[in-house]
Scaffold this motif. Sequence first.
Motif, mmCIF file in Angstrom:
data_model
loop_
_atom_site.group_PDB
_atom_site.id
_atom_site.type_symbol
_atom_site.label_atom_id
_atom_site.label_comp_id
_atom_site.label_asym_id
_atom_site.label_seq_id
_atom_site.Cartn_x
_atom_site.Cartn_y
_atom_site.Cartn_z
ATOM 1 N N THR A 113 -8.181 5.417 1.533
ATOM 2 C CA THR A 113 -8.525 6.773 1.088
ATOM 3 C C THR A 113 -7.295 7.679 1.244
ATOM 4 O O THR A 113 -6.750 7.798 2.345
ATOM 5 N N ASP A 147 -10.057 7.284 -3.341
ATOM 6 C CA ASP A 147 -9.386 6.075 -2.845
ATOM 7 C C ASP A 147 -8.206 5.677 -3.729
ATOM 8 O O ASP A 147 -8.264 5.815 -4.955
ATOM 9 N N ARG A 171 0.813 11.263 -15.899
ATOM 10 C CA ARG A 171 0.802 11.715 -17.304
ATOM 11 C C ARG A 171 -0.174 12.845 -17.513
ATOM 12 O O ARG A 171 0.109 13.794 -18.238
ATOM 13 N N VAL A 198 2.973 7.234 -5.042
ATOM 14 C CA VAL A 198 3.038 6.107 -5.975
ATOM 15 C C VAL A 198 1.639 5.597 -6.312
ATOM 16 O O VAL A 198 1.311 5.369 -7.478
ATOM 17 N N PHE A 199 0.770 5.460 -5.321
ATOM 18 C CA PHE A 199 -0.550 4.883 -5.582
ATOM 19 C C PHE A 199 -1.460 5.834 -6.351
ATOM 20 O O PHE A 199 -2.355 5.397 -7.058
ATOM 21 N N PHE A 244 1.286 7.132 -9.923
ATOM 22 C CA PHE A 244 1.936 6.121 -10.754
ATOM 23 C C PHE A 244 1.073 4.857 -10.750
ATOM 24 O O PHE A 244 -0.094 4.918 -10.431
ATOM 25 N N GLY A 245 1.637 3.750 -11.097
ATOM 26 C CA GLY A 245 0.851 2.520 -11.108
ATOM 27 C C GLY A 245 -0.030 2.435 -12.334
ATOM 28 O O GLY A 245 0.059 3.257 -13.253
ATOM 29 N N ALA A 246 -0.909 1.436 -12.335
ATOM 30 C CA ALA A 246 -1.745 1.171 -13.499
ATOM 31 C C ALA A 246 -2.706 2.333 -13.745
ATOM 32 O O ALA A 246 -3.430 2.720 -12.842
ATOM 33 N N PRO A 247 -2.721 2.895 -14.970
ATOM 34 C CA PRO A 247 -3.667 3.977 -15.267
ATOM 35 C C PRO A 247 -5.099 3.453 -15.177
ATOM 36 O O PRO A 247 -5.380 2.323 -15.545
ATOM 37 N N ARG A 248 -6.020 4.298 -14.683
ATOM 38 C CA ARG A 248 -7.417 3.868 -14.502
ATOM 39 C C ARG A 248 -8.349 4.506 -15.529
ATOM 40 O O ARG A 248 -9.540 4.607 -15.278
ATOM 41 N N ARG A 308 5.604 -3.276 -2.076
ATOM 42 C CA ARG A 308 4.391 -2.528 -2.436
ATOM 43 C C ARG A 308 3.212 -3.428 -2.799
ATOM 44 O O ARG A 308 2.063 -3.062 -2.605
ATOM 45 N N ASP A 309 3.487 -4.619 -3.313
ATOM 46 C CA ASP A 309 2.370 -5.521 -3.608
ATOM 47 C C ASP A 309 1.641 -5.936 -2.337
ATOM 48 O O ASP A 309 0.430 -6.100 -2.323
ATOM 49 N N THR A 347 -0.558 -3.099 -1.390
ATOM 50 C CA THR A 347 -1.751 -3.066 -2.233
ATOM 51 C C THR A 347 -2.782 -4.066 -1.725
ATOM 52 O O THR A 347 -3.974 -3.773 -1.691
ATOM 53 N N LEU A 369 -4.875 -2.753 1.367
ATOM 54 C CA LEU A 369 -5.633 -1.496 1.348
ATOM 55 C C LEU A 369 -7.058 -1.678 1.855
ATOM 56 O O LEU A 369 -7.780 -2.557 1.417
#
Lengths: 561, 77
Positions: free
Chosen positions: A262, A322, A331, A394-395, A398-402, A470-471, A474, A477
């Motif tokens: 969180t 989270d 973006r 970053v989390f 950035f990272g994969a858009p949800r 960073r992986d 991830t 978490l």
Amino acid sequence: MDAELIHHPALWLILGGIVLGFLRGAPRALLSLGLPVFAAWLLWGIPEGIYGGMHFLDYTLDILRVDRLGRLFALVFLLALFVGSVYALGQRSRLEVPAAFVYGGAAVGAVLAGDVVTLFVFWELMAIGSTLVIWAGGRDAYPAAMRYLMVHLFGGVVLMAGITAHLVGGGSLRFEAMALDGLAQWLILAGFLINAGAFPFWSWLPDAYPRASWSGMVFLSAFTTKTAVYVLMRGFPGAEVLIPIGLLMAGYGLIYALIENTARRVLAYAIINQVGFMIAGIGIGTEMALNGVAAHAFAHIVYKALLLMAIGAVIVQTGKRDCTDLGGLARQMPVTCGFAIFGALAMSAPLTAGFITKSLVLQAAADAHLTWVWLAMMVIAAGVFFAAGLKVVVFVFFGAPRDLDAHEAPPSQRWGMRLLALTSLAVGCYPPLLYDLLPFAVDYQPYTGGHVVFQLQLLLATAVVFFLLRDRLTAMLGSLIDVDWFYRHMGPRWLKVMVYGVSIEIREVVRLIMRGIANLLVSLHRHYGTRGVLARTWASGSMVMWVALLLLMYLALFYLP
Amino acid sequence: MRLNALYPRGERLWRVLLTALLLMLVAGLFVESHPHFGIDGWPGFNAWFPMLACAVLVLLARGFHRVFGPREDDDGR
């Protein structure tokens, strides 16, 4: 009673907070923005000195003490209250902002209290105000608010016991530096440390703060722990026991922040980490260390509030909290993302407040030749940028858009963030703005070529290792069991046993005993059974080796003194 | 799929970061340093020490995650 007491900023803030509860719309907004400015004006106008003359029981209380240290903390609190009010202009809760004014007013009263009884009164008022701020977070926040209140009332009882013993034992009513030479002083220290979030009372902070509303945690992050830092600075400067206590808090904050999912709980752990850094600085106790702690309290309030505002804006837009549900928001919310990046950099990058304050404490540790403390503080400086700053930015952004439906934060929230960023930038670019307010004269130049280059090396190296690992972050978490597990889960379980008798738990206990016996039998069979290790046919060579070993052991035992 | 890759600008950012770090390491050779303890006078101390520290922190966090996690109540969402 001294006439100056009518100018006491805390009085106006608390009364104003109560009036705010009955106002709506523009009058409320005006009052919430005007009150902190008015209080700062009042505070600035009071000459340094001690004011009071109010009688209570057998004592004459010094309700208001204005000196450099108290004034600095009070001004920082007023800044936090003002900027928090700007950010919370869109807050619909009728309770939160008025409660925040009572809370902030009590914090200002506590740092301006000249005696221990006045300090205690404001201390308890802070607990009530902050509980109401958490409670305003909604129905889900209520149990956490009650747990928070219990911890703080307990801390208050410990503090009261210490103060009583201190006064009965002939101690001074005035709140000044104390030696840790009796139970009374240790109890006072314990009472202060509970509010600071020290072991074993640290889990109230990540439990309660992140359940407040999007704007509530901004207020919460500023007052309680920083008031604790102030009272430790005032009451126990140079107490060496504070160094391990602070470093333990800092280490705990880092590890838990690394794992936490969180976003605002990550920042809550980072608060414990940075308060631990400050408490270790108080333990060093030199003038430079104390200057550094006071300055870093300011820088920390600013950058932590900025990060919390950015995450608060994300919560308003997406409803998600989270890291695993968030990502790619840069973006949709570029301005908020920019402020969050600045907030992370403001922890220690050159041209921000964090750079000119953290280096003071590090320099103090170096000057005192405390090698291990200095190394630990370097780990903290890099670790908090890694585990809280970079991780959250970053989390979340950035990272994969949800595929989240989010828009840029509204103007009031952006103004809150803008004011904090400008404050950090102004102080970072022109250090005397802050250095001139510190309790002792500052003889330190933060902007030398070496300092800037080495700090940039630290930040860049931390960023590089973050992207390498960073992986792994991830994959980790989640949430960890903390000290609160004992009183929230194990405690109630044992209470049930005590209230209803052993009968309801007996089946569980019998099952455990039976399983233990079965495990023992299996283990015995494995070693001594027909196919067990000891039932096998062994070569005579191995027998000779074991006999030789045994004889050697006897020989060794014989010659031992 | 890498969950939190900084794409699509990941590669560029990565190169910029490494170049900046290298530049700072070179710059570090030309600025005056005042080592207090000996170890902080080692070349590139402010770069390799934080890297090492963060790596150890992640390792420690993994250990903690195995022993104390995951939490299975309303906090362990």
